[in-house]
Design an enzyme around this catalytic site. Structure first.
Site, short mmCIF file in Angstrom:
data_model
loop_
_atom_site.label_atom_id
_atom_site.label_comp_id
_atom_site.label_asym_id
_atom_site.label_seq_id
_atom_site.Cartn_x
_atom_site.Cartn_y
_atom_site.Cartn_z
N ASP A 50 29.28 39.76 39.81
CA ASP A 50 27.97 39.36 39.30
C ASP A 50 28.13 38.44 38.10
O ASP A 50 28.69 38.83 37.08
CB ASP A 50 27.16 40.60 38.90
CG ASP A 50 25.80 40.25 38.31
OD1 ASP A 50 24.80 40.35 39.06
OD2 ASP A 50 25.73 39.87 37.13
N TYR A 55 25.97 32.62 31.59
CA TYR A 55 27.27 33.15 31.17
C TYR A 55 28.29 32.03 30.99
O TYR A 55 29.33 32.25 30.36
CB TYR A 55 27.81 34.15 32.19
CG TYR A 55 26.96 35.36 32.45
CD1 TYR A 55 25.85 35.67 31.66
CD2 TYR A 55 27.27 36.21 33.51
CE1 TYR A 55 25.08 36.78 31.93
CE2 TYR A 55 26.50 37.34 33.77
CZ TYR A 55 25.40 37.61 32.99
OH TYR A 55 24.63 38.72 33.26
N LYS A 80 22.43 33.86 38.78
CA LYS A 80 21.04 33.92 38.34
C LYS A 80 20.60 32.59 37.74
O LYS A 80 21.41 31.90 37.11
CB LYS A 80 20.86 35.03 37.28
CG LYS A 80 21.54 36.34 37.64
CD LYS A 80 21.47 37.35 36.51
CE LYS A 80 22.40 38.52 36.75
NZ LYS A 80 23.81 38.22 36.50
N HIS A 113 16.57 35.44 36.22
CA HIS A 113 17.23 36.22 35.16
C HIS A 113 16.26 37.00 34.28
O HIS A 113 16.52 38.16 33.94
CB HIS A 113 18.09 35.28 34.30
CG HIS A 113 19.28 35.96 33.70
ND1 HIS A 113 20.47 35.32 33.47
CD2 HIS A 113 19.47 37.23 33.27
CE1 HIS A 113 21.34 36.17 32.93
NE2 HIS A 113 20.75 37.33 32.79
#
Length: 276
Positions: A50, A55, A80, A113
């Site tokens: 994930d 990120y 996401k 998200h």
């Protein structure tokens, strides 16, 4: 039914199978750190990873996946769309950017998200398009409260298949779980290990009783509740430890002890009051 191995899991409302335990890579630095974490996870039997656009490690995840030698159809990859990319056209563009960075022909699960007010419905319409076009096998949301889900479902043609939320013994979200069960939305836990805040007497007691770590007790509790869980770690020994939860079962009264710990306590942002 509780998964009995890392390759087993839940069946989403559209028939797609999703491993019940995976690796989260939030805060894992792009490059060697995230690549080593994903490689370690796959070597330990994980098949679900994930990540998210925000990120900033999708490229590293993609490199590790490409080197893994595991057939694409055996992997389950989630990413996401970030808040600043929400909206119909911008979401479609963000998806292509994520897919390219990951080096994949398709994504297994694509999530909104956060529920950005005034934008998440158009964003969801884009996810429906991606799903119908076969670019993603399942679509869902993250950090949506019951009122967000009701609002979204009222104007959509596809019900979210997953809702990924902060979930752990101190935040059990009973109303959310009930609503998701009622609408066949799979609940998925982020920060299941409470961002390392595991020093709790009940966890310590149960860990001693079962010969497991407090983290393993929580992850097993997730599994027995039918929750998909994605503990984050970049430490190979912890990644292996987190996977070692299929050789024991928590008794009903011990499950109840953990259920009773709820304090409605968040370690992450409140979905009704976030600013980023």
């Amino acid at each position: 039914m509780t998964a009995t191995s890392l390759t087993e899991g839940v069946t989403l409302q559209n028939g797609v199978k999703m491993p019940q335990l995976g690796l989260g890579v939030w805060r894992a630095k792009d490059g060697e750190e995230v690549e080593r974490a994903v490689q370690s996870a796959i070597e330990n039997g994980y098949r679900s990873i994930d990540t998210a656009a925000v990120y900033k490690n999708e490229e590293g995840v993609g490199r590790a996946l490409a080197r893994s030698g595991v057939p694409r159809e055996d992997l389950f990859i989630t990413t996401k769309v970030w808040n600043s990319d929400q909206g119909y056209d911008s979401t479609l563009a963000a998806f292509e950017e994520s897919r390219t960075k990951l080096g994949l022909d398709y994504i297994d699960l694509y999530l909104i998200h956060w529920p950005v007010a005034g934008k998440y419905k158009e964003t969801w319409r884009a996810l429906e398009t991606l799903y119908r076009d076969g670019k993603v096998r399942a679509i869902g949301v993250s950090n949506f409260q019951v009122h967000h889900l009701k609002d979204l479902i009222a104007d959509s043609t596809i019900i979210p298949m997953v809702n990924q939320v902060e979930f752990h013994p101190l935040l059990t979200q009973e109303d959310m779980r009930a609503y998701c069960r009622e609408h066949s939305i799979q609940l998925e836990a982020w920060s299941p290990l409470m961002q390392g805040n595991l020093d709790h007497p009940v966890l310590t007691e149960l860990a001693a009783a079962y010969g497991k770590s407090p983290a393993q007790i929580i992850l097993r509790w997730d599994l027995q509740h039918g929750i998909v869980t994605i503990p984050k770690s970049v430490t190979p020994s912890r990644i292996a430890e987190n996977a070692n939860v299929f050789d024991f079962e928590l008794k009903a009264d011990d499950m109840a002890k953990l259920d009773a710990l709820n304090e409605n306590r968040r370690f992450g942002p409140d979905p009704d009051n976030f600013a980023f």
